[in-house]
Design a protein around this motif. Sequence first.
Motif, PDB file in Angstrom:
ATOM      1  N   LEU A 170      28.042  22.131 -59.149  1.00 22.34           N
ATOM      2  CA  LEU A 170      28.761  21.067 -60.502  1.00 22.34           C
ATOM      3  C   LEU A 170      29.851  20.209 -60.436  1.00 22.34           C
ATOM      4  N   LEU A 171      31.151  21.179 -59.608  1.00 26.51           N
ATOM      5  CA  LEU A 171      31.762  20.271 -59.221  1.00 26.51           C
ATOM      6  C   LEU A 171      31.653  19.595 -58.250  1.00 26.51           C
ATOM      7  N   GLY A 172      31.337  19.403 -57.481  1.00 22.25           N
ATOM      8  CA  GLY A 172      30.568  18.653 -56.703  1.00 22.25           C
ATOM      9  C   GLY A 172      29.822  17.502 -56.834  1.00 22.25           C
ATOM     10  N   ARG A 173      29.242  17.115 -58.467  1.00 21.31           N
ATOM     11  CA  ARG A 173      28.180  16.300 -58.886  1.00 21.31           C
ATOM     12  C   ARG A 173      28.796  14.784 -58.890  1.00 21.31           C
ATOM     13  N   TYR A 174      30.021  14.543 -58.836  1.00 21.77           N
ATOM     14  CA  TYR A 174      30.538  13.273 -58.849  1.00 21.77           C
ATOM     15  C   TYR A 174      31.767  13.356 -57.359  1.00 21.77           C
ATOM     16  N   ARG A 175      30.671  13.710 -56.522  1.00 18.93           N
ATOM     17  CA  ARG A 175      31.981  13.738 -55.474  1.00 18.93           C
ATOM     18  C   ARG A 175      31.793  12.068 -54.501  1.00 18.93           C
ATOM     19  N   LEU A 176      32.832  12.153 -54.067  1.00 22.13           N
ATOM     20  CA  LEU A 176      33.174  10.615 -53.847  1.00 22.13           C
ATOM     21  C   LEU A 176      32.742  10.203 -52.234  1.00 22.13           C
ATOM     22  N   LEU A 177      32.469  11.493 -51.533  1.00 18.67           N
ATOM     23  CA  LEU A 177      31.463  11.067 -50.212  1.00 18.67           C
ATOM     24  C   LEU A 177      30.173  11.631 -50.062  1.00 18.67           C
ATOM     25  N   ARG A 178      29.229  10.428 -49.936  1.00 14.36           N
ATOM     26  CA  ARG A 178      27.561  10.825 -50.030  1.00 14.36           C
ATOM     27  C   ARG A 178      26.776  10.664 -49.568  1.00 14.36           C
ATOM     28  N   ILE A 179      25.973  11.951 -48.531  1.00 12.58           N
ATOM     29  CA  ILE A 179      24.955  10.870 -47.632  1.00 12.58           C
ATOM     30  C   ILE A 179      24.082   9.925 -48.579  1.00 12.58           C
ATOM     31  N   GLN A 180      23.694   8.824 -47.887  1.00 12.47           N
ATOM     32  CA  GLN A 180      22.739   8.049 -48.280  1.00 12.47           C
ATOM     33  C   GLN A 180      21.720   7.259 -47.724  1.00 12.47           C
ATOM     34  N   ARG A 181      20.486   7.068 -48.152  1.00 14.27           N
ATOM     35  CA  ARG A 181      20.026   6.412 -46.585  1.00 14.27           C
ATOM     36  C   ARG A 181      19.358   4.888 -46.817  1.00 14.27           C
ATOM     37  N   VAL A 182      19.874   4.427 -45.723  1.00 11.15           N
ATOM     38  CA  VAL A 182      19.463   3.132 -45.543  1.00 11.15           C
ATOM     39  C   VAL A 182      18.203   2.381 -45.678  1.00 11.15           C
ATOM     40  N   VAL A 183      17.285   2.602 -46.502  1.00  8.11           N
ATOM     41  CA  VAL A 183      16.159   2.188 -46.704  1.00  8.11           C
ATOM     42  C   VAL A 183      15.126   0.843 -45.326  1.00  8.11           C
ATOM     43  N   SER A 184      16.386  -0.378 -45.498  1.00  7.98           N
ATOM     44  CA  SER A 184      16.072  -1.254 -44.107  1.00  7.98           C
ATOM     45  C   SER A 184      15.844  -0.046 -42.602  1.00  7.98           C
ATOM     46  N   GLN A 185      16.408   0.729 -42.612  1.00  8.93           N
ATOM     47  CA  GLN A 185      16.136   1.655 -40.547  1.00  8.93           C
ATOM     48  C   GLN A 185      14.706   2.720 -40.810  1.00  8.93           C
ATOM     49  N   CYS A 186      14.860   3.051 -42.533  1.00  7.73           N
ATOM     50  CA  CYS A 186      14.043   4.414 -42.523  1.00  7.73           C
ATOM     51  C   CYS A 186      12.721   4.244 -41.521  1.00  7.73           C
ATOM     52  N   ASN A 187      12.091   4.994 -41.206  1.00  9.53           N
ATOM     53  CA  ASN A 187      11.204   5.170 -40.976  1.00  9.53           C
ATOM     54  C   ASN A 187       9.806   5.664 -41.903  1.00  9.53           C
ATOM     55  N   ASP A 188      10.122   6.349 -42.932  1.00 11.67           N
ATOM     56  CA  ASP A 188       9.480   7.212 -43.328  1.00 11.67           C
ATOM     57  C   ASP A 188       8.806   8.787 -42.515  1.00 11.67           C
ATOM     58  N   CYS A 189       9.883   9.160 -41.922  1.00 14.57           N
ATOM     59  CA  CYS A 189       9.090  10.218 -41.075  1.00 14.57           C
ATOM     60  C   CYS A 189       9.154  11.609 -41.145  1.00 14.57           C
ATOM     61  N   ASP A 205      15.397  15.656 -51.217  1.00 13.90           N
ATOM     62  CA  ASP A 205      14.607  15.308 -51.085  1.00 13.90           C
ATOM     63  C   ASP A 205      15.074  13.780 -50.340  1.00 13.90           C
ATOM     64  N   PRO A 206      15.761  13.709 -49.048  1.00 12.74           N
ATOM     65  CA  PRO A 206      16.375  12.469 -48.697  1.00 12.74           C
ATOM     66  C   PRO A 206      15.370  11.227 -48.203  1.00 12.74           C
ATOM     67  N   LEU A 207      14.498  11.706 -48.112  1.00  9.97           N
ATOM     68  CA  LEU A 207      13.112  10.808 -47.911  1.00  9.97           C
ATOM     69  C   LEU A 207      13.364   9.631 -49.100  1.00  9.97           C
ATOM     70  N   GLN A 208      13.311   9.775 -50.305  1.00 14.54           N
ATOM     71  CA  GLN A 208      13.169   9.641 -51.540  1.00 14.54           C
ATOM     72  C   GLN A 208      14.679   9.176 -52.489  1.00 14.54           C
ATOM     73  N   ASP A 209      15.577   9.477 -51.399  1.00 11.07           N
ATOM     74  CA  ASP A 209      16.594   9.213 -51.680  1.00 11.07           C
ATOM     75  C   ASP A 209      17.251  10.132 -52.719  1.00 11.07           C
ATOM     76  N   GLY A 210      16.688  11.632 -52.910  1.00  6.73           N
ATOM     77  CA  GLY A 210      16.771  12.579 -53.626  1.00  6.73           C
ATOM     78  C   GLY A 210      18.097  13.637 -53.588  1.00  6.73           C
ATOM     79  N   PHE A 211      19.547  13.576 -53.505  1.00  7.03           N
ATOM     80  CA  PHE A 211      20.195  13.987 -52.381  1.00  7.03           C
ATOM     81  C   PHE A 211      21.452  14.924 -53.844  1.00  7.03           C
ATOM     82  N   GLY A 212      21.591  14.204 -54.760  1.00  8.61           N
ATOM     83  CA  GLY A 212      21.978  15.232 -56.368  1.00  8.61           C
ATOM     84  C   GLY A 212      23.203  16.160 -55.840  1.00  8.61           C
TER      85      GLY A 212
END
Lengths: 329, 209
Positions: free
Chosen positions: A242-261, A273-280
């Motif tokens: 809850l506290l980290g919901r609006y965290r500043l630093l987050r991991i995100q997927r670069v779709v142009s690099q992803c090969n859906d592995c 679900d990083p594959l579908q950008d589901g970090f939350g």
Amino acid sequence: MIAKPVILRHLNKLRWLVLTSIFLMLVLLPFIHLYQTYVAAHAYDLLYPNEKLIYDSMEWLTAPFVSDAEHDLDVIKGTTWSGNLFGLQISDPLAVLSQISASLSIYWPFVLTALVPLVVTAVLGRVFCGWICPATFIYELNDTLAGWLRRAGVPLGDKEFDKRTKYLVLAVGLVLSMLLGSVVTAAIYPPAIIGRELYYAIAQGGFGVGAVFFILTILFDLLVARRGFCRYVCAGGALYSLLGRYRLLRIQRVVSQCNDCKKCNVVCEFGLDPLQDGFGQECNNCTACIAVCPTDALEFRIAIKDIPYQGPGHLGQTYRRAEKAEAES
Amino acid sequence: MRRRAFLKRFGAYAALIFAAATPYGLVRLLAPKVYADPHRHIPLPGALPDIDAFNRACIGCGLCGEVCPPRCVEFEKREGADGLNTPYIDPAKKACILCNKCMEVCPTDALTITPIREIDMGIAQIDRAACYPWVGEGICGACVAICPLGEEAIGFEFANIYKPAVREGCVGCGQCVEVCPEPSLPIWIVNRSEGTVAKHGVAARRRSY
Ligand code: SF4
Ligand code: SF4
Ligand code: SF4
Ligand code: SF4
């Protein structure tokens, strides 16, 4: 193409180093306390041989850093639940919140001890869970063990439950603290349990009830649901999420690099679900997915919100097939 | 059909709440309430005077135990689900030396720094039917010799020079209990309100605060 500093891949190793050192520290501190009490008692000659062994090893370990072991070694005390680091008092925000609801009053000197974790969580999210929590150290080893057992053909459970359960556990804990007038969340919060049970076992000769509960959580993770306790039950994890919901630093997927592995999804201990950008809000920035991604498609980004689903990765089959179909039509 | 959907959803939420409450129930089952011997469970120095208030304030972090030089602080590891993981002292095993460290380190208001003479962990009480000199079994006075507060807290009765008697200045640290050589432990710590100092009519020196 985004050139990524190579260091990102190694963060996961650094994380393991941090987790291991914190765990070892929690083992070492009770021994240090034993040593301090022996020093205070001036009773070296009266010690049993095994106590002498503790005395000698602790003296050997600490002598380079302190001159007056009895007092100087007080600079690091406590656990991740609440501790003292060179004069800085740090407590778990869950401890503060539970104590407030148990006593229905606010004791500011104690509340302030949660300031550092609060700020860190606001910036880095549920980072305590991935980088510091001494239970994570054991749970991840347990998960590795489960992996080996599965490979050897042992059928283990992999049930999924409702991830919102942990928020209810937190709420129930706070209400119970209020009703019972004691900090009950501490009784089922693994990092608090580990710290004090290690102290009980080493310095006071015997585990308490928390150890039994902790073993049950390990069995739950092993036999029922993978990393189930952290995903579905942990009250502290819920609070950090809850506290980290609006965290500043987050991991995100670069779709142009992803090969859906899908490797990132498999490795994510929290079942995200990083594959579908589901970090939350539940991503703990552990960087395991970054380390495993073969195409460097995951990176840190400064933003207070996740990118919504960006579609299939541009290096993957699905995307290329769709491209082709579009080109042909 | 709407009703069915409602029941389904209701059931799901009920299950969720049940699942959320389970871990707490589990811990309470694992740690059934055992009533501890009050003589062997005395509060820490500087502790909030009311045990319930103390349990509300203490987060069970164990810091008080981890800094205590004589290692006298023990924890309710199994006994007492309400005060689970809260500290106490068993003076018969190891007594407090009134060094202040636990009060300094406690992050909460469970323990607060208290001047030595205002500490109130209880008051020592002597069973005159068991203590060596009181039953005429020789000279002892180990308790008198060890007391960190000296004459204010424990001394010999005026006429019976070897018979120890507790005085008003006792803070209940329990060092006398730890040192007492009589196996039946004729000296122990009780709540101040239950002390017999007044009853025995010992010349009481008032506490200086
Ligand atoms: S005052 Fe010192 S000896 Fe007494 S309980 Fe506290 S730390 Fe231990
Ligand atoms: S240091 Fe304070 S909060 Fe921590 S266990 Fe001791 S009394 Fe409780
Ligand atoms: S009489 Fe005993 S309990 Fe009281 S202060 Fe002296 S040593 Fe401590
Ligand atoms: S130490 Fe025990 S036996 Fe000796 S005088 Fe004191 S109470 Fe009596």
